[in-house]
Design a protein around this motif. Structure first.
Motif, PDB file in Angstrom:
ATOM      1  N   VAL A  35       0.878  -1.164   0.000  1.00  0.00           N
ATOM      2  CA  VAL A  35       0.000   0.000   0.000  1.00  0.00           C
ATOM      3  C   VAL A  35       0.914   1.211   0.000  1.00  0.00           C
ATOM      4  O   VAL A  35       1.608   1.474   0.981  1.00  0.00           O
ATOM      5  N   ASP A  36       0.939   1.933  -1.106  1.00  0.00           N
ATOM      6  CA  ASP A  36       1.874   3.059  -1.236  1.00  0.00           C
ATOM      7  C   ASP A  36       1.283   4.394  -0.775  1.00  0.00           C
ATOM      8  O   ASP A  36       1.826   5.440  -1.054  1.00  0.00           O
ATOM      9  N   ARG A  37       0.167   4.340  -0.052  1.00  0.00           N
ATOM     10  CA  ARG A  37      -0.495   5.516   0.529  1.00  0.00           C
ATOM     11  C   ARG A  37      -1.025   6.481  -0.513  1.00  0.00           C
ATOM     12  O   ARG A  37      -1.136   7.672  -0.264  1.00  0.00           O
ATOM     13  N   LEU A  38      -1.397   5.960  -1.700  1.00  0.00           N
ATOM     14  CA  LEU A  38      -2.013   6.774  -2.740  1.00  0.00           C
ATOM     15  C   LEU A  38      -3.359   6.171  -3.124  1.00  0.00           C
ATOM     16  O   LEU A  38      -3.518   4.953  -3.129  1.00  0.00           O
ATOM     17  N   ASP A  39      -4.324   7.034  -3.474  1.00  0.00           N
ATOM     18  CA  ASP A  39      -5.607   6.524  -3.950  1.00  0.00           C
ATOM     19  C   ASP A  39      -5.526   6.264  -5.451  1.00  0.00           C
ATOM     20  O   ASP A  39      -4.448   6.386  -6.059  1.00  0.00           O
ATOM     21  N   ALA A  40      -6.648   5.903  -6.066  1.00  0.00           N
ATOM     22  CA  ALA A  40      -6.670   5.550  -7.492  1.00  0.00           C
ATOM     23  C   ALA A  40      -6.268   6.720  -8.387  1.00  0.00           C
ATOM     24  O   ALA A  40      -5.748   6.526  -9.484  1.00  0.00           O
ATOM     25  N   ALA A  41      -6.484   7.965  -7.926  1.00  0.00           N
ATOM     26  CA  ALA A  41      -6.135   9.150  -8.709  1.00  0.00           C
ATOM     27  C   ALA A  41      -4.699   9.599  -8.472  1.00  0.00           C
ATOM     28  O   ALA A  41      -4.240  10.562  -9.086  1.00  0.00           O
ATOM     29  N   PRO A  44      -2.506  11.495  -2.151  1.00  0.00           N
ATOM     30  CA  PRO A  44      -2.161  10.848  -0.883  1.00  0.00           C
ATOM     31  C   PRO A  44      -3.417  10.502  -0.073  1.00  0.00           C
ATOM     32  O   PRO A  44      -4.391  11.265  -0.058  1.00  0.00           O
ATOM     33  N   LEU A  45      -3.371   9.360   0.598  1.00  0.00           N
ATOM     34  CA  LEU A  45      -4.475   8.973   1.469  1.00  0.00           C
ATOM     35  C   LEU A  45      -4.428   9.781   2.750  1.00  0.00           C
ATOM     36  O   LEU A  45      -3.354  10.115   3.254  1.00  0.00           O
ATOM     37  N   ALA A  46      -5.591  10.073   3.287  1.00  0.00           N
ATOM     38  CA  ALA A  46      -5.682  10.752   4.568  1.00  0.00           C
ATOM     39  C   ALA A  46      -5.336   9.771   5.679  1.00  0.00           C
ATOM     40  O   ALA A  46      -5.509   8.559   5.539  1.00  0.00           O
ATOM     41  N   THR A  47      -4.844  10.298   6.781  1.00  0.00           N
ATOM     42  CA  THR A  47      -4.617   9.466   7.951  1.00  0.00           C
ATOM     43  C   THR A  47      -5.942   8.870   8.393  1.00  0.00           C
ATOM     44  O   THR A  47      -6.956   9.559   8.409  1.00  0.00           O
ATOM     45  N   GLY A  48      -5.942   7.593   8.716  1.00  0.00           N
ATOM     46  CA  GLY A  48      -7.172   6.971   9.187  1.00  0.00           C
ATOM     47  C   GLY A  48      -7.171   5.474   9.017  1.00  0.00           C
ATOM     48  O   GLY A  48      -6.157   4.857   8.685  1.00  0.00           O
ATOM     49  N   ARG A  64      -8.029  -4.905   8.626  1.00  0.00           N
ATOM     50  CA  ARG A  64      -8.043  -3.460   8.902  1.00  0.00           C
ATOM     51  C   ARG A  64      -6.614  -2.970   8.997  1.00  0.00           C
ATOM     52  O   ARG A  64      -5.754  -3.632   9.593  1.00  0.00           O
ATOM     53  N   ILE A  65      -6.354  -1.806   8.387  1.00  0.00           N
ATOM     54  CA  ILE A  65      -5.040  -1.172   8.504  1.00  0.00           C
ATOM     55  C   ILE A  65      -5.233   0.281   8.901  1.00  0.00           C
ATOM     56  O   ILE A  65      -6.319   0.847   8.724  1.00  0.00           O
ATOM     57  N   THR A  66      -4.196   0.873   9.429  1.00  0.00           N
ATOM     58  CA  THR A  66      -4.209   2.293   9.785  1.00  0.00           C
ATOM     59  C   THR A  66      -3.115   2.986   8.989  1.00  0.00           C
ATOM     60  O   THR A  66      -1.964   2.551   8.995  1.00  0.00           O
ATOM     61  N   ILE A  67      -3.480   4.060   8.323  1.00  0.00           N
ATOM     62  CA  ILE A  67      -2.520   4.896   7.592  1.00  0.00           C
ATOM     63  C   ILE A  67      -2.184   6.094   8.483  1.00  0.00           C
ATOM     64  O   ILE A  67      -3.089   6.784   8.953  1.00  0.00           O
ATOM     65  N   VAL A  68      -0.903   6.299   8.736  1.00  0.00           N
ATOM     66  CA  VAL A  68      -0.454   7.443   9.518  1.00  0.00           C
ATOM     67  C   VAL A  68       0.591   8.203   8.710  1.00  0.00           C
ATOM     68  O   VAL A  68       1.313   7.619   7.904  1.00  0.00           O
ATOM     69  N   LYS A  69       0.648   9.481   8.907  1.00  0.00           N
ATOM     70  CA  LYS A  69       1.623  10.302   8.186  1.00  0.00           C
ATOM     71  C   LYS A  69       2.805  10.586   9.054  1.00  0.00           C
ATOM     72  O   LYS A  69       2.798  10.544  10.215  1.00  0.00           O
TER      73      LYS A  69
END
Length: 69
Positions: A35-41, A44-48, A64-69
């Motif tokens: 998961v490179d922390r980018l959406d389809a467009a 960057p993905l938001a923290t959450g 479930r995963i958590t994305i943190v910056k």
């Protein structure tokens, strides 16, 4: 468990599809998905909290995963 199609998708906490991470034919065994922390467009993905859903001919798994910056 067996060779076949594999689809791995990333969803947000509201169940909206964020990005398809893999949609391919794979041999049986363990495989990594990054998961490179980018959406389809490409934004960057938001923290959450996000959910990864993996679908194969053998079944479906959700983690479930958590994305943190």
């Amino acid at each position: 468990a067996a060779d076949g199609p594999v689809r791995v998708r990333l969803y947000d906490v509201h169940g909206r599809l964020v990005r398809t991470l893999m949609d391919d034919w794979r041999s049986a065994g363990y495989h990594d998905v990054t998961v490179d922390r980018l959406d389809a467009a490409g934004s960057p993905l938001a923290t959450g909290i996000y959910f990864i859903r993996a679908e194969t001919s053998a079944g479906t798994a959700v983690e479930r995963i958590t994305i943190v910056k």
